[in-house]
Design a protein around this motif. Structure first.
Motif, PDB file in Angstrom:
ATOM      1  N   TYR A  29     -49.487 -18.624  24.051  1.00 37.65           N
ATOM      2  CA  TYR A  29     -50.818 -18.297  24.033  1.00 37.65           C
ATOM      3  C   TYR A  29     -51.552 -20.283  23.591  1.00 37.65           C
ATOM      4  O   TYR A  29     -52.681 -20.545  23.669  1.00 37.65           O
ATOM      5  N   PHE A  30     -50.614 -20.442  22.353  1.00 38.52           N
ATOM      6  CA  PHE A  30     -51.545 -22.179  22.387  1.00 38.52           C
ATOM      7  C   PHE A  30     -51.529 -22.794  23.539  1.00 38.52           C
ATOM      8  O   PHE A  30     -52.320 -23.560  23.609  1.00 38.52           O
ATOM      9  N   MET A  31     -50.088 -23.056  24.127  1.00 35.59           N
ATOM     10  CA  MET A  31     -50.304 -23.462  25.888  1.00 35.59           C
ATOM     11  C   MET A  31     -52.060 -23.285  26.660  1.00 35.59           C
ATOM     12  O   MET A  31     -53.167 -24.477  26.738  1.00 35.59           O
ATOM     13  N   PHE A  32     -51.988 -22.072  26.476  1.00 31.51           N
ATOM     14  CA  PHE A  32     -53.311 -21.449  27.119  1.00 31.51           C
ATOM     15  C   PHE A  32     -54.793 -22.327  26.692  1.00 31.51           C
ATOM     16  O   PHE A  32     -55.516 -22.288  27.204  1.00 31.51           O
ATOM     17  N   SER A  33     -54.966 -21.781  25.450  1.00 30.72           N
ATOM     18  CA  SER A  33     -55.956 -22.031  24.429  1.00 30.72           C
ATOM     19  C   SER A  33     -56.123 -23.210  24.244  1.00 30.72           C
ATOM     20  O   SER A  33     -57.597 -23.600  24.250  1.00 30.72           O
ATOM     21  N   SER A  34     -54.458 -24.545  23.587  1.00 30.99           N
ATOM     22  CA  SER A  34     -54.920 -26.164  24.257  1.00 30.99           C
ATOM     23  C   SER A  34     -55.312 -26.590  25.071  1.00 30.99           C
ATOM     24  O   SER A  34     -55.706 -28.300  24.849  1.00 30.99           O
ATOM     25  N   THR A  35     -55.163 -25.998  26.255  1.00 31.32           N
ATOM     26  CA  THR A  35     -55.234 -27.098  27.521  1.00 31.32           C
ATOM     27  C   THR A  35     -55.996 -27.068  28.569  1.00 31.32           C
ATOM     28  O   THR A  35     -56.478 -27.789  29.308  1.00 31.32           O
ATOM     29  N   VAL A  36     -57.570 -26.001  28.199  1.00 28.69           N
ATOM     30  CA  VAL A  36     -58.015 -25.513  29.233  1.00 28.69           C
ATOM     31  C   VAL A  36     -58.691 -27.002  29.775  1.00 28.69           C
ATOM     32  O   VAL A  36     -58.945 -27.478  30.861  1.00 28.69           O
ATOM     33  N   ILE A  37     -58.945 -27.406  28.177  1.00 24.93           N
ATOM     34  CA  ILE A  37     -60.569 -28.753  29.274  1.00 24.93           C
ATOM     35  C   ILE A  37     -59.782 -29.991  29.892  1.00 24.93           C
ATOM     36  O   ILE A  37     -60.329 -30.540  30.580  1.00 24.93           O
ATOM     37  N   LEU A  38     -57.958 -29.756  29.116  1.00 25.55           N
ATOM     38  CA  LEU A  38     -57.885 -31.376  29.937  1.00 25.55           C
ATOM     39  C   LEU A  38     -57.192 -30.857  31.809  1.00 25.55           C
ATOM     40  O   LEU A  38     -57.194 -31.629  32.129  1.00 25.55           O
ATOM     41  N   SER A  39     -56.916 -29.337  31.239  1.00 24.26           N
ATOM     42  CA  SER A  39     -56.990 -28.983  32.796  1.00 24.26           C
ATOM     43  C   SER A  39     -57.704 -29.348  34.127  1.00 24.26           C
ATOM     44  O   SER A  39     -57.650 -28.983  34.812  1.00 24.26           O
ATOM     45  N   ILE A  40     -59.073 -28.859  33.331  1.00 22.95           N
ATOM     46  CA  ILE A  40     -59.930 -28.890  34.301  1.00 22.95           C
ATOM     47  C   ILE A  40     -60.657 -30.383  34.385  1.00 22.95           C
ATOM     48  O   ILE A  40     -60.614 -30.747  35.650  1.00 22.95           O
ATOM     49  N   ASP A  41     -60.285 -31.087  33.618  1.00 26.21           N
ATOM     50  CA  ASP A  41     -60.661 -33.092  33.938  1.00 26.21           C
ATOM     51  C   ASP A  41     -59.722 -33.328  34.770  1.00 26.21           C
ATOM     52  O   ASP A  41     -60.071 -33.700  35.595  1.00 26.21           O
ATOM     53  N   LEU A  42     -58.631 -32.568  34.385  1.00 25.06           N
ATOM     54  CA  LEU A  42     -57.357 -33.561  36.169  1.00 25.06           C
ATOM     55  C   LEU A  42     -57.096 -32.545  36.936  1.00 25.06           C
ATOM     56  O   LEU A  42     -57.201 -33.486  38.385  1.00 25.06           O
ATOM     57  N   TYR A  43     -57.196 -31.358  37.188  1.00 25.79           N
ATOM     58  CA  TYR A  43     -56.532 -30.777  37.739  1.00 25.79           C
ATOM     59  C   TYR A  43     -57.952 -29.807  38.526  1.00 25.79           C
ATOM     60  O   TYR A  43     -57.856 -29.338  40.050  1.00 25.79           O
ATOM     61  N   LYS A  44     -58.956 -30.232  37.929  1.00 25.94           N
ATOM     62  CA  LYS A  44     -60.428 -29.174  38.227  1.00 25.94           C
ATOM     63  C   LYS A  44     -59.941 -27.434  38.265  1.00 25.94           C
ATOM     64  O   LYS A  44     -59.899 -26.546  38.891  1.00 25.94           O
ATOM     65  N   ASN A  45     -58.570 -27.050  37.683  1.00 24.49           N
ATOM     66  CA  ASN A  45     -58.241 -25.433  37.434  1.00 24.49           C
ATOM     67  C   ASN A  45     -57.538 -25.609  36.101  1.00 24.49           C
ATOM     68  O   ASN A  45     -57.754 -26.096  35.117  1.00 24.49           O
ATOM     69  N   PRO A  46     -58.760 -24.553  35.248  1.00 21.44           N
ATOM     70  CA  PRO A  46     -58.158 -24.278  34.186  1.00 21.44           C
ATOM     71  C   PRO A  46     -57.111 -23.998  33.246  1.00 21.44           C
ATOM     72  O   PRO A  46     -56.411 -24.212  32.142  1.00 21.44           O
ATOM     73  N   TYR A  47     -56.259 -23.681  34.524  1.00 23.14           N
ATOM     74  CA  TYR A  47     -55.058 -22.637  33.535  1.00 23.14           C
ATOM     75  C   TYR A  47     -54.010 -23.014  34.380  1.00 23.14           C
ATOM     76  O   TYR A  47     -52.559 -22.725  34.787  1.00 23.14           O
ATOM     77  N   ARG A  48     -53.960 -24.389  34.648  1.00 23.90           N
ATOM     78  CA  ARG A  48     -52.613 -25.389  35.692  1.00 23.90           C
ATOM     79  C   ARG A  48     -51.869 -25.044  34.601  1.00 23.90           C
ATOM     80  O   ARG A  48     -50.246 -24.612  34.825  1.00 23.90           O
ATOM     81  N   PHE A  49     -51.870 -25.468  33.140  1.00 24.51           N
ATOM     82  CA  PHE A  49     -50.407 -25.900  32.494  1.00 24.51           C
ATOM     83  C   PHE A  49     -50.376 -25.042  31.486  1.00 24.51           C
ATOM     84  O   PHE A  49     -48.931 -25.211  31.731  1.00 24.51           O
ATOM     85  N   GLY A  50     -50.893 -23.630  31.479  1.00 24.87           N
ATOM     86  CA  GLY A  50     -50.532 -22.545  30.693  1.00 24.87           C
ATOM     87  C   GLY A  50     -50.219 -22.203  31.952  1.00 24.87           C
ATOM     88  O   GLY A  50     -48.885 -21.010  31.890  1.00 24.87           O
ATOM     89  N   VAL A  51     -50.492 -22.268  33.441  1.00 26.66           N
ATOM     90  CA  VAL A  51     -49.492 -21.402  34.887  1.00 26.66           C
ATOM     91  C   VAL A  51     -47.832 -22.325  34.444  1.00 26.66           C
ATOM     92  O   VAL A  51     -47.016 -21.069  35.296  1.00 26.66           O
ATOM     93  N   MET A  52     -47.687 -23.249  34.519  1.00 30.49           N
ATOM     94  CA  MET A  52     -46.650 -24.203  34.296  1.00 30.49           C
ATOM     95  C   MET A  52     -45.803 -23.825  33.354  1.00 30.49           C
ATOM     96  O   MET A  52     -44.612 -23.800  33.461  1.00 30.49           O
ATOM     97  N   HIS A  53     -46.375 -23.939  32.386  1.00 30.49           N
ATOM     98  CA  HIS A  53     -45.100 -23.492  30.924  1.00 30.49           C
ATOM     99  C   HIS A  53     -45.971 -21.520  31.337  1.00 30.49           C
ATOM    100  O   HIS A  53     -43.616 -21.780  31.016  1.00 30.49           O
ATOM    101  N   LEU A  54     -45.988 -20.895  32.050  1.00 30.39           N
ATOM    102  CA  LEU A  54     -45.363 -19.517  32.143  1.00 30.39           C
ATOM    103  C   LEU A  54     -44.243 -19.869  33.078  1.00 30.39           C
ATOM    104  O   LEU A  54     -43.029 -19.261  32.869  1.00 30.39           O
ATOM    105  N   ILE A  55     -44.456 -20.482  34.508  1.00 28.55           N
ATOM    106  CA  ILE A  55     -43.472 -20.849  35.175  1.00 28.55           C
ATOM    107  C   ILE A  55     -41.907 -21.992  34.841  1.00 28.55           C
ATOM    108  O   ILE A  55     -40.832 -21.004  35.241  1.00 28.55           O
ATOM    109  N   TRP A  56     -41.893 -22.244  33.301  1.00 26.11           N
ATOM    110  CA  TRP A  56     -41.044 -22.855  33.091  1.00 26.11           C
ATOM    111  C   TRP A  56     -40.070 -22.120  32.208  1.00 26.11           C
ATOM    112  O   TRP A  56     -38.906 -22.063  31.839  1.00 26.11           O
ATOM    113  N   LEU A  57     -40.899 -21.012  31.391  1.00 27.58           N
ATOM    114  CA  LEU A  57     -40.728 -19.786  30.881  1.00 27.58           C
ATOM    115  C   LEU A  57     -39.866 -19.186  31.635  1.00 27.58           C
ATOM    116  O   LEU A  57     -38.623 -18.647  30.771  1.00 27.58           O
ATOM    117  N   VAL A  58     -40.451 -18.731  33.004  1.00 26.57           N
ATOM    118  CA  VAL A  58     -39.053 -17.951  33.448  1.00 26.57           C
ATOM    119  C   VAL A  58     -37.990 -18.498  33.880  1.00 26.57           C
ATOM    120  O   VAL A  58     -37.019 -18.023  34.040  1.00 26.57           O
TER     121      VAL A  58
END
Length: 188
Positions: A29-58
């Motif tokens: 929850y915190f990863m998806f909610s707190s990194t949207v703006i930074l992810s848009i600024d850096l990668y033009k994808n609002p969910y990149r950090f959240g998806v990376m977090h999910l990948i590392w959780l797996v």
């Protein structure tokens, strides 16, 4: 395959697994909610950090299952080898300190004067899609291997406690010094 993975029944019966599961859900929850703006600024994808977090959780879940099933006698048997591998990685990083920081040493990049990481797919190798470069910090492996090896020293060797402490200290010293001079004083 079902014997390999921790089952939901095992999770239900173990309080530690329950607590970890709650922390994992909160982290998602915190990863998806707190990194949207930074992810848009850096990668033009609002969910990149959240998806990376999910990948590392797996990846972490698969690793947890692997470690959960390891026989402690196997850890004892390979503890010294793991210790030596950690020393080799740390020594390679120490050797790379002899190159100037602005050199093209792409497998051990210099960041603000410190060389702490290995890049497993340095340039000109291609980056992995959606992940980028894969980096590895040998000091993390060294911490784990040192704990396992010191546990082996204290559990197996037939010395008195003072001799065990001296041996553990002597084996800790090379890792502490190699990490300290990366420089990484907090980890050492």
């Amino acid at each position: 395959m079902s014997n390999f993975f921790v089952t939901f029944k095992e999770i239900q019966s173990n309080l530690l697994f329950k607590l970890v599961l709650v922390l994992v859900i909160i982290s998602i929850y915190f990863m998806f909610s707190s990194t949207v703006i930074l992810s848009i600024d850096l990668y033009k994808n609002p969910y990149r950090f959240g998806v990376m977090h999910l990948i590392w959780l797996v990846v972490g879940y698969v690793f947890l299952n692997f470690v959960y099933r390891i026989d402690l006698n196997i850890l004892k048997k390979y503890s010294f080898i793991l210790y030596i591998v950690s020393l080799i990685f740390l020594f390679l990083l120490a050797l790379s300190k002899f190159f100037p920081c602005d050199s093209s040493l792409s497998f051990a990049p210099c960041n603000k004067g410190a060389i702490r990481w290995f890049v497993l797919n340095p340039k000109p190798l291609p980056e992995i899609p959606f992940v980028g470069q894969i980096t590895f910090q040998p000091s993390e492996l060294a911490k784990l291997s040192l704990v396992i090896f010191i546990a082996y020293i204290f559990s197996s060797l037939k010395f008195n406690i003072d001799e065990k402490i001296v041996r553990a200290s002597l084996f800790s010293l090379p890792i502490i010094l190699l990490v300290f001079f990366q420089p990484n004083k907090s980890t050492s």
